[in-house]
Scaffold this motif. Structure first.
Motif, PDB file in Angstrom:
ATOM      1  N   LEU A 113     -11.699  -8.498  22.004  1.00  0.00           N
ATOM      2  CA  LEU A 113     -12.066  -7.093  21.851  1.00  0.00           C
ATOM      3  C   LEU A 113     -13.152  -6.735  22.852  1.00  0.00           C
ATOM      4  N   SER A 114     -13.236  -5.467  23.176  1.00  0.00           N
ATOM      5  CA  SER A 114     -14.316  -5.001  24.042  1.00  0.00           C
ATOM      6  C   SER A 114     -15.637  -5.046  23.280  1.00  0.00           C
TER       7      SER A 114
ATOM      8  N   ARG B 235     -17.628  -2.538  22.763  1.00  0.00           N
ATOM      9  CA  ARG B 235     -17.644  -1.385  21.847  1.00  0.00           C
ATOM     10  C   ARG B 235     -16.833  -1.667  20.590  1.00  0.00           C
ATOM     11  N   ASP B 236     -15.648  -2.253  20.741  1.00  0.00           N
ATOM     12  CA  ASP B 236     -14.813  -2.546  19.575  1.00  0.00           C
ATOM     13  C   ASP B 236     -15.453  -3.604  18.680  1.00  0.00           C
ATOM     14  N   ASN B 237     -16.207  -4.543  19.268  1.00  0.00           N
ATOM     15  CA  ASN B 237     -16.933  -5.512  18.458  1.00  0.00           C
ATOM     16  C   ASN B 237     -17.995  -4.824  17.614  1.00  0.00           C
TER      17      ASN B 237
ATOM     18  N   GLU C 241     -17.893  -1.785  16.511  1.00  0.00           N
ATOM     19  CA  GLU C 241     -17.207  -0.995  15.485  1.00  0.00           C
ATOM     20  C   GLU C 241     -16.453  -1.851  14.473  1.00  0.00           C
ATOM     21  N   LEU C 242     -16.434  -3.163  14.660  1.00  0.00           N
ATOM     22  CA  LEU C 242     -15.572  -4.040  13.872  1.00  0.00           C
ATOM     23  C   LEU C 242     -15.737  -3.902  12.357  1.00  0.00           C
TER      24      LEU C 242
ATOM     25  N   ARG D  75     -13.357  -1.545  11.010  1.00  0.00           N
ATOM     26  CA  ARG D  75     -11.952  -1.936  11.110  1.00  0.00           C
ATOM     27  C   ARG D  75     -11.586  -2.954  10.037  1.00  0.00           C
TER      28      ARG D  75
ATOM     29  N   TRP E 116     -13.456   4.720   9.204  1.00  0.00           N
ATOM     30  CA  TRP E 116     -13.703   4.979  10.617  1.00  0.00           C
ATOM     31  C   TRP E 116     -13.450   6.447  10.931  1.00  0.00           C
TER      32      TRP E 116
ATOM     33  N   ARG F 276     -17.594   5.959  16.619  1.00  0.00           N
ATOM     34  CA  ARG F 276     -17.551   5.651  18.040  1.00  0.00           C
ATOM     35  C   ARG F 276     -18.810   6.159  18.742  1.00  0.00           C
TER      36      ARG F 276
END
Length: 218
Positions: free
Chosen positions: A97-98, A100-102, A104-105, A108, A115, A120
């Motif tokens: 994951l990027s 940013r995605d980490n 936001e994890l 998720r 979310w 974001r």
């Protein structure tokens, strides 16, 4: 004094039949405390108890106004998702994951967290505050150890928790990076009015906290 953490008459246990007793451990709301002691003395287990991940063998544990020792597993899990941010020793970033995605994890993974586009925005703001705004789209594997730790801090704070639990957050860092990460962690937690409990074997790191509990002497 409003207390974010209050544990009394505590006995904690971990695999191998080891136990440790803690007569009293308190942290004021918005305060910060270090947990110190030699390897294997139960520091990480105490954090797991404060996070509601496990229950003590005996004693009372009140965190953020809730008696965790009286809760069932499901109730503790739901409480933890809402109120606790964890920074683990191994950082546990997903290289698939990027950055940013980490960050936001948690949104998720946990159904209790919904979310929205605002998440974001908060993730990007958190990264910017930690000097990582230009790293949002990169893979964690391309970052330095100190940068990965800052990503872990951003992820711990994304849910806006009242309590942040950090387990050896400076492991593997040289003194300069250690001091920078600790200062950044204190600033980030204090900016949100959260409470910090920090496990460390480093007396320099422990000295940045207002109080400490030595499990080697408990």
């Amino acid at each position: 004094m409003t207390r974010a953490v209050r544990a009394e008459g505590l006995t904690i246990g971990w695999p191998g039949g080891f136990t440790r007793s803690v007569d009293r451990f308190e942290v004021a709301s918005g305060g910060h405390a270090a947990v110190v002691g030699p390897s294997g003395c139960g520091k990480s287990t105490l954090l797991a108890v404060l996070a509601g991940e496990t229950t003590p063998l005996a004693g009372t544990v009140e965190v953020m106004g809730e008696r965790l020792d009286r809760m069932g597993d499901r109730a503790r899990r739901a409480w933890r998702v809402r109120h606790v941010g964890r920074i683990l020793q191994e950082r546990a970033l997903l290289d698939a994951l990027s950055v940013r995605d980490n960050v936001e994890l948690p949104y998720r993974l946990h159904p209790a967290l919904r979310w929205t586009p605002a998440v974001r925005t908060r993730a990007l703001d958190a990264l910017a505050a930690l000097g990582l705004d230009d790293k949002a789209d990169r893979a964690p594997a391309t970052l330095s150890t100190g940068e990965r730790q800052r990503v872990a801090v951003a992820r711990a704070l994304i849910t806006e928790p009242g309590l942040v639990l950090a387990d050896e957050p400076t492991t593997g860092l040289d003194p300069g990076r250690r001091d920078a990460v600790v200062a950044m962690l204190h600033r980030a937690v204090e900016a949100r009015g959260a409470t910090l409990v920090l496990v460390t074997h480093d007396p320099t790191v422990a000295a940045t906290c207002a109080s400490s509990l030595d499990l080697g002497r408990a």
